[in-house]
Design a protein around this motif. Structure first.
Motif: not given
Length: 260
Positions: A142-151
């Motif tokens: 869901r990160e706006p820049g398509m970075w990894p979010m919380r796992g």
């Protein structure tokens, strides 16, 4: 985007895991077709073990990601097996196909059922020397820049249960084929570059045997997501945000989970 040289599996005296006939049948269709859409370049492919059990944890930002990962893993000499919802194994024909290819079922009904299946899955991976692909984010980031979010903890729980190598993977470029949350595939221009990087196993040796402890699971998951992020930073040639995205902190629901 950083362009990197394509690598192929190293050639050593130790044999790779046999790839069952059903995988060859699928590969003869999927790999050439996907090759029309993407040019997959693999970086540090030798980080994926030639044989034996492993947990491969990739980033996840488009619906086409599983094909990218499967093609890369196949080219590196291992059958691509994913964690799949337990309910899918009860679907006629599909369930038989999942079992035939050694996919790993995951329970979502209760924590106790999930724990039992984690133990069974890890034991089966070790016994048969198989690898499994687990998306630690559980769904599209869901990160706006398509970075990894919380796992989520599914991948590290499997790894910690039996000391199986936990290997991070990152890829970038699939969004040019299918946008995040998109349903249409972009056919032009053909053969868009998708770069894949496989990292060294994440060191969680100090946490082995503590798979039931929330603090240990959180620490292992943080190490894993950090390793994936570092790989992606290299592929994108830019820095990720300092703070990892937490959907709950932004009022977002996490749906479509593939793992507990």
């Amino acid at each position: 985007m950083t362009r990197v040289a394509e690598t192929s599996p190293s050639t050593g005296s130790d044999a790779r895991e046999p790839r069952p006939f059903v995988f060859w049948m699928l590969a003869t269709i999927v790999v050439p077709l996907f090759g029309l859409l993407a040019k997959v370049r693999i970086r540090k492919g030798d980080s994926l073990p030639r044989n034996g059990a492993y947990i491969l944890a990739p980033n996840h930002y488009t619906e086409i990601d599983p094909i990218v990962v499967a093609v890369a893993v196949w080219r590196l000499g291992r059958p691509p097996r994913f964690m799949a919802k337990e309910s899918l194994f009860k679907v006629p024909v599909l369930g038989a196909a999942l079992r035939a290819t050694g996919m790993v079922p995951v329970a979502r009904s209760s924590s106790s059922a999930s724990a039992r299946q984690t133990i069974a899955a890890s034991e089966a991976l070790v016994e048969h020397g198989r690898g499994v692909i687990v998306y630690p984010e559980g769904t599209l980031t869901r990160e706006p820049g398509m970075w990894p979010m919380r796992g989520k903890t599914g991948a590290v729980r499997l790894a910690l249960e039996s000391g199986i190598p936990l290997i991070p993977m990152a890829h970038w470029g699939a969004q040019e084929i299918m946008a995040r949350y998109g349903k249409k595939i972009s056919l032009w221009p053909p053969r868009k570059l998708v770069t894949v990087a496989v990292g060294a196993p994440v060191d969680i040796s100090d946490l082995v045997g503590r798979h039931t402890q929330p603090a240990a699971l959180a620490e292992a998951t943080d190490r894993l997501m950090s390793a994936i992020t570092v790989l992606l930073e290299d592929l994108r040639n830019e820095k990720a945000p300092a703070e990892r995205w937490n959907p709950a902190s932004h009022g977002q629901k996490e749906t479509g989970r593939l793992e507990p």
